[in-house]
Design an enzyme around this catalytic site. Sequence first.
Site, mmCIF file in Angstrom:
data_model
loop_
_atom_site.group_PDB
_atom_site.id
_atom_site.type_symbol
_atom_site.label_atom_id
_atom_site.label_comp_id
_atom_site.label_asym_id
_atom_site.label_seq_id
_atom_site.Cartn_x
_atom_site.Cartn_y
_atom_site.Cartn_z
ATOM 1 N N HIS A 18 0.830 -1.207 0.000
ATOM 2 C CA HIS A 18 0.000 0.000 0.000
ATOM 3 C C HIS A 18 0.866 1.260 0.000
ATOM 4 O O HIS A 18 0.496 2.274 -0.563
ATOM 5 C CB HIS A 18 -0.917 0.015 1.231
ATOM 6 C CG HIS A 18 -1.869 -1.148 1.262
ATOM 7 N ND1 HIS A 18 -2.493 -1.586 2.384
ATOM 8 C CD2 HIS A 18 -2.280 -1.978 0.271
ATOM 9 C CE1 HIS A 18 -3.262 -2.628 2.099
ATOM 10 N NE2 HIS A 18 -3.134 -2.894 0.828
ATOM 11 N N ASP A 119 -6.277 5.721 0.601
ATOM 12 C CA ASP A 119 -6.478 4.516 -0.195
ATOM 13 C C ASP A 119 -7.756 3.822 0.267
ATOM 14 O O ASP A 119 -8.494 4.354 1.112
ATOM 15 C CB ASP A 119 -5.229 3.613 -0.166
ATOM 16 C CG ASP A 119 -4.875 3.116 1.229
ATOM 17 O OD1 ASP A 119 -5.785 3.051 2.091
ATOM 18 O OD2 ASP A 119 -3.695 2.783 1.454
ATOM 19 N N GLN A 363 12.989 -6.427 -6.317
ATOM 20 C CA GLN A 363 12.133 -6.884 -7.427
ATOM 21 C C GLN A 363 12.131 -5.958 -8.642
ATOM 22 O O GLN A 363 12.227 -6.414 -9.775
ATOM 23 C CB GLN A 363 10.704 -7.054 -6.911
ATOM 24 C CG GLN A 363 9.723 -7.431 -7.998
ATOM 25 C CD GLN A 363 8.438 -7.966 -7.433
ATOM 26 O OE1 GLN A 363 8.464 -8.866 -6.603
ATOM 27 N NE2 GLN A 363 7.319 -7.441 -7.869
ATOM 28 N N HIS A 378 2.140 -13.616 -7.554
ATOM 29 C CA HIS A 378 0.843 -13.778 -6.875
ATOM 30 C C HIS A 378 -0.182 -12.781 -7.419
ATOM 31 O O HIS A 378 -1.317 -12.767 -6.975
ATOM 32 C CB HIS A 378 1.032 -13.605 -5.366
ATOM 33 C CG HIS A 378 1.259 -12.172 -4.945
ATOM 34 N ND1 HIS A 378 2.134 -11.325 -5.589
ATOM 35 C CD2 HIS A 378 0.723 -11.430 -3.928
ATOM 36 C CE1 HIS A 378 2.115 -10.141 -4.993
ATOM 37 N NE2 HIS A 378 1.270 -10.188 -3.992
ATOM 38 N N TRP A 381 -1.160 -6.050 -7.523
ATOM 39 C CA TRP A 381 -1.202 -5.118 -8.669
ATOM 40 C C TRP A 381 0.130 -4.392 -8.893
ATOM 41 O O TRP A 381 0.495 -4.099 -10.031
ATOM 42 C CB TRP A 381 -2.352 -4.122 -8.504
ATOM 43 C CG TRP A 381 -2.644 -3.372 -9.762
ATOM 44 C CD1 TRP A 381 -2.549 -2.032 -9.955
ATOM 45 C CD2 TRP A 381 -3.082 -3.931 -11.021
ATOM 46 N NE1 TRP A 381 -2.897 -1.712 -11.255
ATOM 47 C CE2 TRP A 381 -3.226 -2.862 -11.928
ATOM 48 C CE3 TRP A 381 -3.352 -5.231 -11.477
ATOM 49 C CZ2 TRP A 381 -3.637 -3.041 -13.255
ATOM 50 C CZ3 TRP A 381 -3.758 -5.408 -12.798
ATOM 51 C CH2 TRP A 381 -3.891 -4.323 -13.668
ATOM 52 N N GLU A 402 -7.830 -9.362 -4.302
ATOM 53 C CA GLU A 402 -8.438 -9.353 -5.638
ATOM 54 C C GLU A 402 -7.549 -10.048 -6.667
ATOM 55 O O GLU A 402 -7.734 -9.909 -7.873
ATOM 56 C CB GLU A 402 -8.768 -7.911 -6.048
ATOM 57 C CG GLU A 402 -7.700 -7.091 -6.765
ATOM 58 C CD GLU A 402 -6.479 -6.712 -5.935
ATOM 59 O OE1 GLU A 402 -6.291 -7.243 -4.819
ATOM 60 O OE2 GLU A 402 -5.680 -5.894 -6.429
#
Length: 498
Positions: A18, A119, A363, A378, A381, A402
């Site tokens: 987040h 958010d 990453q 996984h 987003w 989601e």
Amino acid sequence: MVTTKTHAALLASPGLGHLIPTVELSKRLTTHHGFDVTIFVVTTATDSSETTKSPILQQISNLNGIDIIVTPPVDVSDKLDPKNPSLGLQIVLTMLESLPFIRSQILSMKFPPSVLIVDLFGTMALPMARDLNMSTYVFFATNAWFSAVTMYLPFITDEAFSRHANNHQPLLIPGCEPVRFEDTLETFVSPWGPIHEGYVNAARSILSVDGILMNTWKDLEPGATKAVNDHDILGQFIKRPVYPVGPLVRTVEPVEKKEGESENEDLILGWLDRQPAESVIYLSFGSGGTMSEVQMRELAYGLELSQQRFIWVVKQPVQGDACAAFFDTMKDGNGFTVEDYLPEGFVSRTKNVGNCVPLWAPQAEILKHPATGGFVTHCGWNSVLESILSGVPMVAWPLYAEQKMNATMLSEELGVAVRATAAEGGVVCREQIAELIRRVMVEKEGIAMRVKVKEYKISGEKALSVFGSSHESLCQMAKDCELHDLSQSSHEAKARGA
Ligand code: UDP
């Protein structure tokens, strides 16, 4: 912060997944749209030290125009059901408990913010913002499809929810793909408890804000981005301006290294430098994703069977909880080593072709590296966008939230991923894992996916460039904020009798 610019406060709910998009939106607002920004980083008792030490905060701590305030860590464990400590509820309770601190900080500022951006987990701060005469925005750090589902929630009837939960009928969302039961969210499986009610209430409060931002772009999701703004489709329910402002992803920036701190990163990137182009598959399940020990061993055998070079971010296995590391990304289970949970001899057998990295890897840098040719993800987003913007096709292996919807979008609509499916017992078997990896890395299908993902990479970059659709959306939002500031100062002047 001394300012005559628009000053926005952004609330980042707990969890690095987040914080990262909030930081990226802040950078965009300051560098391209002349804002000053204060980010409130909300932390839990477990993640506070890890978040404050995170390279993500280090990277922005020197940027002009961005102030960071880390809220005191909050422990809500006594308010949770110890047998089923819902991740969403934990985040929401933490946000609620942090609000008085945030309010007092805003009130004590010499130049307080006039805009609040929260958010999905920060909607309880909206009444406070209105009370302080701030304009209000919600930033969905995700795609338009999931944002659309959330915004449409208050209009879904109990009957439609029952048909979905009991008869497994799809949830219909105007102008968007329906949500199949197999891809549904946990809260829609039994949509009657307090958690579901809380989600619907949060959705309802989103419909009262001044504007809604989403981390996507028009050309990636033409149907859903049109539907949310079109007054003949979903826009008639939302009735708020919805701005697709993505893809906002972490850029690869050099961090000032403290001695010994980044040795691991250097080793991984150095190893990648020595591998052929597009020959390495990268495996990571986000900041919080975890799997069972059985599944981890199966994944290890599958990797060996695939005969591909790899980098695998290995977390301590957890039975029956796919997001066990969410608040505790670096949790090392008292000195865990990757060998403890992998098949005997796996690490030494694969040492020339693979790298098992404990807990965390750089990453963004790995995906951008020319040697990386595929990503087992996984489907968080941020990970999806980082992969697309690096031109890397994916094996979609959704775990929670989601992510199943994201996996469907990637594999069935965009054609940039193949999807893993668990057999009975919830385990994806080694043969399937090997086959999926080979489909992405060496087969014709993988070549076609690579071409497609590179097209989306270019369209994402275009959306963010000057006059691009997402750039223009954020310009519009910035103008609306300025107008609000102007009308606010004229109100204040009138009130003073000027
Ligand atoms: N990430 C990373 N190294 C890791 C795992 C994750 O840098 O070993 C970063 C990743 O690049 C992404 C974020 O953490 O920016 C994870 O966000 P995402 O939305 O993909 O998943 P979440 O962690 O929220 O489930």
